[in-house]
Design a protein around this motif. Structure first.
Motif, mmCIF file in Angstrom:
data_model
loop_
_atom_site.group_PDB
_atom_site.id
_atom_site.type_symbol
_atom_site.label_atom_id
_atom_site.label_comp_id
_atom_site.label_asym_id
_atom_site.label_seq_id
_atom_site.Cartn_x
_atom_site.Cartn_y
_atom_site.Cartn_z
ATOM 1 N N VAL A 8 31.262 127.913 18.914
ATOM 2 C CA VAL A 8 31.106 126.463 19.065
ATOM 3 C C VAL A 8 29.874 126.037 18.272
ATOM 4 O O VAL A 8 28.782 126.579 18.453
ATOM 5 C CB VAL A 8 30.941 126.051 20.543
ATOM 6 N N ALA A 9 30.076 125.076 17.382
ATOM 7 C CA ALA A 9 28.962 124.507 16.620
ATOM 8 C C ALA A 9 28.596 123.166 17.250
ATOM 9 O O ALA A 9 29.456 122.289 17.384
ATOM 10 C CB ALA A 9 29.353 124.324 15.161
ATOM 11 N N LYS A 10 27.347 123.016 17.647
ATOM 12 C CA LYS A 10 26.886 121.752 18.223
ATOM 13 C C LYS A 10 26.328 120.869 17.114
ATOM 14 O O LYS A 10 25.743 121.351 16.143
ATOM 15 C CB LYS A 10 25.818 122.023 19.293
ATOM 16 N N THR A 11 26.500 119.556 17.274
ATOM 17 C CA THR A 11 26.023 118.626 16.260
ATOM 18 C C THR A 11 25.578 117.329 16.920
ATOM 19 O O THR A 11 25.530 117.222 18.148
ATOM 20 C CB THR A 11 27.118 118.362 15.206
ATOM 21 N N LEU A 12 25.244 116.332 16.117
ATOM 22 C CA LEU A 12 24.837 115.020 16.609
ATOM 23 C C LEU A 12 26.050 114.100 16.688
ATOM 24 O O LEU A 12 27.025 114.264 15.939
ATOM 25 C CB LEU A 12 23.788 114.409 15.674
ATOM 26 N N TYR A 13 25.975 113.113 17.569
ATOM 27 C CA TYR A 13 27.068 112.153 17.713
ATOM 28 C C TYR A 13 27.356 111.475 16.368
ATOM 29 O O TYR A 13 26.440 111.028 15.672
ATOM 30 C CB TYR A 13 26.712 111.097 18.757
ATOM 31 N N GLY A 14 28.624 111.418 16.003
ATOM 32 C CA GLY A 14 29.020 110.755 14.769
ATOM 33 C C GLY A 14 29.154 111.676 13.575
ATOM 34 O O GLY A 14 29.651 111.270 12.518
ATOM 35 N N LEU A 15 28.705 112.931 13.723
ATOM 36 C CA LEU A 15 28.773 113.884 12.612
ATOM 37 C C LEU A 15 29.860 114.944 12.818
ATOM 38 O O LEU A 15 29.947 115.897 12.044
ATOM 39 C CB LEU A 15 27.414 114.578 12.421
ATOM 40 N N GLU A 16 30.695 114.763 13.854
ATOM 41 C CA GLU A 16 31.705 115.781 14.170
ATOM 42 C C GLU A 16 32.701 115.990 13.029
ATOM 43 O O GLU A 16 33.053 117.132 12.713
ATOM 44 C CB GLU A 16 32.460 115.390 15.449
ATOM 45 N N ASP A 17 33.158 114.908 12.400
ATOM 46 C CA ASP A 17 34.120 115.039 11.300
ATOM 47 C C ASP A 17 33.500 115.774 10.113
ATOM 48 O O ASP A 17 34.154 116.604 9.466
ATOM 49 C CB ASP A 17 34.616 113.661 10.852
ATOM 50 N N LEU A 18 32.259 115.455 9.815
ATOM 51 C CA LEU A 18 31.564 116.137 8.711
ATOM 52 C C LEU A 18 31.446 117.626 8.983
ATOM 53 O O LEU A 18 31.681 118.458 8.089
ATOM 54 C CB LEU A 18 30.161 115.547 8.523
ATOM 55 N N LEU A 19 31.064 117.978 10.215
ATOM 56 C CA LEU A 19 30.890 119.384 10.561
ATOM 57 C C LEU A 19 32.218 120.129 10.496
ATOM 58 O O LEU A 19 32.285 121.260 9.989
ATOM 59 C CB LEU A 19 30.263 119.515 11.952
ATOM 60 N N ALA A 20 33.282 119.501 10.996
ATOM 61 C CA ALA A 20 34.606 120.130 10.928
ATOM 62 C C ALA A 20 35.002 120.381 9.471
ATOM 63 O O ALA A 20 35.551 121.444 9.135
ATOM 64 C CB ALA A 20 35.646 119.254 11.618
ATOM 65 N N LYS A 21 34.717 119.417 8.602
ATOM 66 C CA LYS A 21 35.019 119.574 7.176
ATOM 67 C C LYS A 21 34.200 120.705 6.565
ATOM 68 O O LYS A 21 34.725 121.526 5.792
ATOM 69 C CB LYS A 21 34.742 118.261 6.445
ATOM 70 N N GLU A 22 32.908 120.766 6.909
ATOM 71 C CA GLU A 22 32.063 121.857 6.407
ATOM 72 C C GLU A 22 32.606 123.224 6.816
ATOM 73 O O GLU A 22 32.703 124.141 5.998
ATOM 74 C CB GLU A 22 30.640 121.708 6.959
ATOM 75 N N LEU A 23 32.934 123.360 8.091
ATOM 76 C CA LEU A 23 33.437 124.636 8.609
ATOM 77 C C LEU A 23 34.746 125.019 7.932
ATOM 78 O O LEU A 23 34.968 126.186 7.582
ATOM 79 C CB LEU A 23 33.614 124.555 10.121
#
Length: 385
Positions: A8-23
């Motif tokens: 599980v990668a934790k992130t800041l609110y609003g950055l979930e789509d960016l993180l999913a794309k990075e992964l």
């Protein structure tokens, strides 16, 4: 071949789509977006890669067990049963972080304390000695997450939050979080395709993150250590393979990144941080009042900045300050795509420009908006034609 496991990668609110794309781009599988987190699957090498290369992740957690829990006694007994000797030595040290969303468990610090007690009691009962608690540099950092009646226990592979890149040794009064800065640049769509400017750059966080994005430099290359480096199964050779592969993907950047601030004290801090990141060849700093400035080059440019909100940094007349932002953009920055983040929604109305995009984010605990203003050459109608 090693099997993939869930992380599980934790992130800041609003950055979930960016993180999913990075992964996804890094090679993760089984990606599932949540609120402030993204679940995914990968092997040990990918865990190393995610820590090194994810710009919008705060933590990379490796869940080791989950169980139903309704009482403090159940929490203690289930934590005690885990074979902690597989993950650390009795003479090591530990730290426990907890988050709770439950009617039965309402205090995260108490849950962390009960978890710590169960772990050290197991070592004391089985081996006669107990680990120390070290909140700064533990051998093992543990994350406990209770959602209603489900408790998930994870190993924290990151250690300190991944926003602590390692380059920032000097800051101002209201520095922006490195993960948020990277997220803002990525949300703007800038990837190094033109010139870039932060006209209120403070200690240089947005500039530094932008330069690393443009050159595809791993964001956590300058960190002293990751949590997984203290694990018994840490494979240093595998990590070096992952790191070398990431370094080979660094690319050239053919435009310029400009930073300006009217405060020379802050500019000196920015210069120090940029040098720590070895990015001084890509970033040009200048002492300048934004309200007396013009676009430095007659070419397309992205403007990304974090003006004062009148929260941690006070402004005498915040409405007039934001009106001057709008006036300066109109008069001095044609042909730019201007992005700014603020939590002061009332002051934002005084900019006097129509935002073509608004994105909800949080800067710390402050609900904020990232807004985009399209500054066309000449009139907007003529630009469209």
């Amino acid at each position: 071949m090693e099997k993939n496991f869930k992380m599980v990668a934790k992130t800041l609110y609003g950055l979930e789509d960016l993180l999913a794309k990075e992964l996804r781009q890094l090679g993760a599988s089984g990606i599932e977006k949540g609120t402030r987190n993204v679940a995914f699957e990968g092997d040990t090498g990918f865990m190393y890669k995610a820590n090194l290369c994810c710009r919008t992740a705060i933590k990379i957690l490796k869940p080791i067990t989950a169980f139903n829990v309704f009482t403090e006694d159940e929490l203690y007994k289930n934590i005690y049963k885990i074979k902690w000797e597989d993950y650390m030595e009795a003479n090591g040290s530990l730290a426990v972080d907890a988050t709770v969303f439950s009617k039965q468990f309402t205090h995260s610090q108490y849950v962390a304390l009960k978890t710590k007690d169960a772990i050290v009691d197991r070592f004391r009962d089985n081996e006669g000695i107990r680990p120390d608690v070290d909140l700064d540099h533990p051998t093992l950092r543990i994350n406990v997450h209770i959602d209603r009646n489900i408790c998930t226990v994870s190993l924290d592979s990151s250690g300190h939050s991944l926003h602590k890149r390692g380059y920032k040794t000097a800051t101002g009064l209201a520095p922006i979080n490195e993960v948020l800065a990277a997220g803002i640049v990525m949300l703007s769509g800038w990837e190094g395709q033109c010139n870039f400017m932060d006209p209120m750059c403070g200690s240089g966080t947005i500039l530094t993150e932008a330069a690393m994005i443009a050159c595809n430099i791993p964001p956590n290359l300058n960190r002293d250590e990751f949590g997984f480096e203290n694990w018994p199964d840490f494979d240093v050779d595998l990590y070096e393979v992952i790191e070398n592969a990431a370094l080979k993907k660094i690319k050239e950047f053919h435009f310029k990144i400009y930073g300006a601030d009217k405060d020379m004290f802050l500019l000196n801090k920015a210069n120090e941080n940029i040098k720590n990141a070895n990015l001084q060849d890509f970033i040009e700093l200048k002492q300048q009042d934004f309200f007396e400035s013009e676009k430095p080059v007659d070419k397309p440019m992205y403007l990304v900045f974090n003006p004062p909100y009148d929260e941690r940094l006070s402004v005498t007349d915040i409405d007039a300050f934001y009106k001057k932002i709008g006036d300066t953009l109109k008069q001095g920055y044609p042909g730019t795509q201007a992005w700014m983040i603020t939590s002061n929604m009332e002051a934002l109305k005084n900019v006097g420009l129509r935002a073509s995009k608004k994105i909800k984010l949080y800067n710390g605990k402050l609900e904020s908006r990232l807004v985009r203003y399209e500054m066309y050459e000449g009139s907007r109608k003529r630009s469209k034609r």
